[in-house]
Design a protein around this motif. Sequence first.
Motif, PDB file in Angstrom:
ATOM      1  N   THR A  64     -18.435  77.758  62.915  1.00 32.78           N
ATOM      2  CA  THR A  64     -19.550  78.550  63.094  1.00 32.78           C
ATOM      3  C   THR A  64     -20.087  77.938  64.611  1.00 32.78           C
ATOM      4  OG1 THR A  64     -21.877  78.881  62.661  1.00 32.78           O
ATOM      5  CG2 THR A  64     -20.928  76.878  62.261  1.00 32.78           C
ATOM      6  N   GLU A  65     -20.671  78.856  65.356  1.00 38.86           N
ATOM      7  CA  GLU A  65     -21.261  78.655  66.578  1.00 38.86           C
ATOM      8  C   GLU A  65     -22.523  77.693  66.363  1.00 38.86           C
ATOM      9  OE1 GLU A  65     -23.590  81.191  70.169  1.00 38.86           O
ATOM     10  OE2 GLU A  65     -22.650  82.209  68.604  1.00 38.86           O
ATOM     11  N   TYR A  66     -23.036  77.802  65.221  1.00 38.21           N
ATOM     12  CA  TYR A  66     -24.411  77.285  65.194  1.00 38.21           C
ATOM     13  C   TYR A  66     -24.459  75.778  64.363  1.00 38.21           C
ATOM     14  CZ  TYR A  66     -25.187  82.247  65.999  1.00 38.21           C
ATOM     15  OH  TYR A  66     -25.165  83.467  66.616  1.00 38.21           O
ATOM     16  N   LEU A  67     -24.944  74.945  65.058  1.00 38.22           N
ATOM     17  CA  LEU A  67     -24.937  73.643  64.567  1.00 38.22           C
ATOM     18  C   LEU A  67     -25.905  73.475  63.229  1.00 38.22           C
ATOM     19  CD1 LEU A  67     -24.894  71.414  67.832  1.00 38.22           C
ATOM     20  CD2 LEU A  67     -23.279  71.345  65.878  1.00 38.22           C
ATOM     21  N   ARG A  68     -26.653  74.260  62.950  1.00 36.71           N
ATOM     22  CA  ARG A  68     -27.542  74.443  61.897  1.00 36.71           C
ATOM     23  C   ARG A  68     -26.529  74.231  60.563  1.00 36.71           C
ATOM     24  NH1 ARG A  68     -31.850  78.762  59.864  1.00 36.71           N
ATOM     25  NH2 ARG A  68     -32.282  77.822  57.827  1.00 36.71           N
ATOM     26  N   HIS A  74     -17.238  67.415  64.180  1.00 34.65           N
ATOM     27  CA  HIS A  74     -15.825  68.283  63.987  1.00 34.65           C
ATOM     28  C   HIS A  74     -15.799  69.566  64.861  1.00 34.65           C
ATOM     29  CE1 HIS A  74     -15.103  65.430  60.793  1.00 34.65           C
ATOM     30  NE2 HIS A  74     -16.009  65.775  60.051  1.00 34.65           N
ATOM     31  N   PRO A  75     -15.222  69.475  66.053  1.00 31.29           N
ATOM     32  CA  PRO A  75     -15.241  70.639  66.783  1.00 31.29           C
ATOM     33  C   PRO A  75     -14.069  71.510  66.291  1.00 31.29           C
ATOM     34  CG  PRO A  75     -14.713  68.602  68.171  1.00 31.29           C
ATOM     35  CD  PRO A  75     -15.094  68.105  66.823  1.00 31.29           C
ATOM     36  N   CYS A  76     -14.191  72.655  66.770  1.00 32.72           N
ATOM     37  CA  CYS A  76     -13.221  73.897  66.256  1.00 32.72           C
ATOM     38  C   CYS A  76     -13.271  74.749  67.612  1.00 32.72           C
ATOM     39  CB  CYS A  76     -13.934  74.627  65.152  1.00 32.72           C
ATOM     40  SG  CYS A  76     -12.895  75.859  64.660  1.00 32.72           S
ATOM     41  N   GLY A  77     -12.563  73.962  68.490  1.00 34.10           N
ATOM     42  CA  GLY A  77     -12.359  74.676  69.765  1.00 34.10           C
ATOM     43  C   GLY A  77     -13.483  74.956  70.563  1.00 34.10           C
ATOM     44  N   GLN A  78     -13.351  75.672  71.649  1.00 36.56           N
ATOM     45  CA  GLN A  78     -14.600  75.722  72.392  1.00 36.56           C
ATOM     46  C   GLN A  78     -15.823  76.569  71.990  1.00 36.56           C
ATOM     47  OE1 GLN A  78     -14.063  77.582  76.310  1.00 36.56           O
ATOM     48  NE2 GLN A  78     -15.810  78.371  76.723  1.00 36.56           N
ATOM     49  N   GLY A  79     -16.914  75.889  71.877  1.00 38.87           N
ATOM     50  CA  GLY A  79     -18.283  76.630  71.401  1.00 38.87           C
ATOM     51  C   GLY A  79     -18.502  76.499  69.833  1.00 38.87           C
ATOM     52  N   VAL A 125     -19.953  80.985  75.561  1.00 40.81           N
ATOM     53  CA  VAL A 125     -19.901  80.093  74.470  1.00 40.81           C
ATOM     54  C   VAL A 125     -18.428  79.814  74.240  1.00 40.81           C
ATOM     55  CG1 VAL A 125     -20.312  79.956  72.311  1.00 40.81           C
ATOM     56  CG2 VAL A 125     -22.112  80.840  73.577  1.00 40.81           C
ATOM     57  N   PHE A 126     -17.475  80.847  73.991  1.00 41.30           N
ATOM     58  CA  PHE A 126     -16.165  80.820  73.579  1.00 41.30           C
ATOM     59  C   PHE A 126     -15.128  80.768  74.362  1.00 41.30           C
ATOM     60  CE2 PHE A 126     -18.997  82.734  70.169  1.00 41.30           C
ATOM     61  CZ  PHE A 126     -18.923  81.561  69.263  1.00 41.30           C
ATOM     62  N   GLY A 127     -15.318  81.282  75.484  1.00 44.27           N
ATOM     63  CA  GLY A 127     -14.151  81.560  76.677  1.00 44.27           C
ATOM     64  C   GLY A 127     -13.694  83.091  76.543  1.00 44.27           C
ATOM     65  N   GLY A 130      -8.483  86.866  74.274  1.00 42.86           N
ATOM     66  CA  GLY A 130      -7.058  86.904  74.493  1.00 42.86           C
ATOM     67  C   GLY A 130      -6.411  85.512  74.856  1.00 42.86           C
ATOM     68  N   LYS A 131      -7.222  84.734  75.400  1.00 44.53           N
ATOM     69  CA  LYS A 131      -6.858  83.292  75.879  1.00 44.53           C
ATOM     70  C   LYS A 131      -7.560  82.350  74.720  1.00 44.53           C
ATOM     71  CE  LYS A 131      -7.178  79.907  79.472  1.00 44.53           C
ATOM     72  NZ  LYS A 131      -7.717  79.837  80.815  1.00 44.53           N
ATOM     73  N   ASP A 132      -8.635  81.971  74.794  1.00 41.71           N
ATOM     74  CA  ASP A 132      -9.502  81.288  73.924  1.00 41.71           C
ATOM     75  C   ASP A 132      -9.521  81.575  72.336  1.00 41.71           C
ATOM     76  OD1 ASP A 132      -9.862  79.394  75.956  1.00 41.71           O
ATOM     77  OD2 ASP A 132     -10.779  80.863  76.781  1.00 41.71           O
ATOM     78  N   TYR A 133      -9.419  83.037  72.197  1.00 38.42           N
ATOM     79  CA  TYR A 133      -9.695  83.476  71.081  1.00 38.42           C
ATOM     80  C   TYR A 133      -8.921  84.750  70.690  1.00 38.42           C
ATOM     81  CZ  TYR A 133     -13.598  85.821  72.865  1.00 38.42           C
ATOM     82  OH  TYR A 133     -14.280  86.757  73.674  1.00 38.42           O
TER      83      TYR A 133
END
Length: 296
Positions: A64-68, A74-79, A125-127, A130-133
């Motif tokens: 998820t994007e949201y830290l709530r 435990h990061p899951c890729g960018q953002g 947020v995510f990049g 086609g490259k980051d997702y």
Amino acid sequence: WEESIQTYLDIGRPVTERLRAAVVRWAQDEPFHGNRTLLLSYPNTGTSVTLELATEMFRHPMCTEYLRWGRKSHPCGQGAYYISDPTHSNPILGKVLVKSHGTQYEMGNPMPEPVWRMNNHIVNVFGTCGKDYDGILRLFRDPFDTIIARARFSCQYQNQDFCHWESFKTILVKETCVLLYWLHRGTVTTQRCPTVFIDYEEEMVDIEAWIHRFVNLLAPEAQLTDDDFAAMSKRCEKKNMPRLCRFADGKLIPSHTYDTFEPTWMAVVAKMITQYLDATKDFTSDEIMAECPTWG
């Protein structure tokens, strides 16, 4: 109930089908081949349930994007962040979905922003698509059902002042405009990144068919047998909620629609969606959305 159901069949379902056709117009049915896909949806359209189903299917926590809801450790890729600790999971596929509403999300409300900002938000947020997702998975939920689900969420978790349904009509036009504004922005994003759509109601009604479509779109390289799909279906049964649906004249009637919407309210929403669809052509104009409150 019977009058609400008939009103939905007469005006609600046709306008829902027309809206769906409009927002999926630029979608593709080509499968994705990466390991990270954005799950982009309007709040309360089945995002959390979809993540739970994906976790059950792939035996691996989603993101998820949201830290709530996520875990910063435990990061899951960018953002993004895993919703639960992935360390001891035993994934059968390396695919992850990342939950996003395409905007800042404060107190459960999608912020009203110009159409281009959703795409900018996703890129920042995510990049790069086609490259980051590899692409975007969009959920589509019946708009009448969505409006009720949003109102119930706000009542349950935010103590809003329209928790008595007799006052629901006071926020109906505003809530419909917020939903249409989000769909307007989301469709712009769909035009800029490969996108596939899955219907929320389908996962409620035929979970096995939904799982097959889900896997074929997001993990086409998976070598899964009939036994694998049967096991997935069994694991997902506890998350599935067919009780929230009923049928009339062979058409699905989401429960929020028939047990809450008065026919006159339904007519207001149908009129607003129709005015929006009649006015918009390419989903890129902000000016058209300024007129939305007058449509009700």
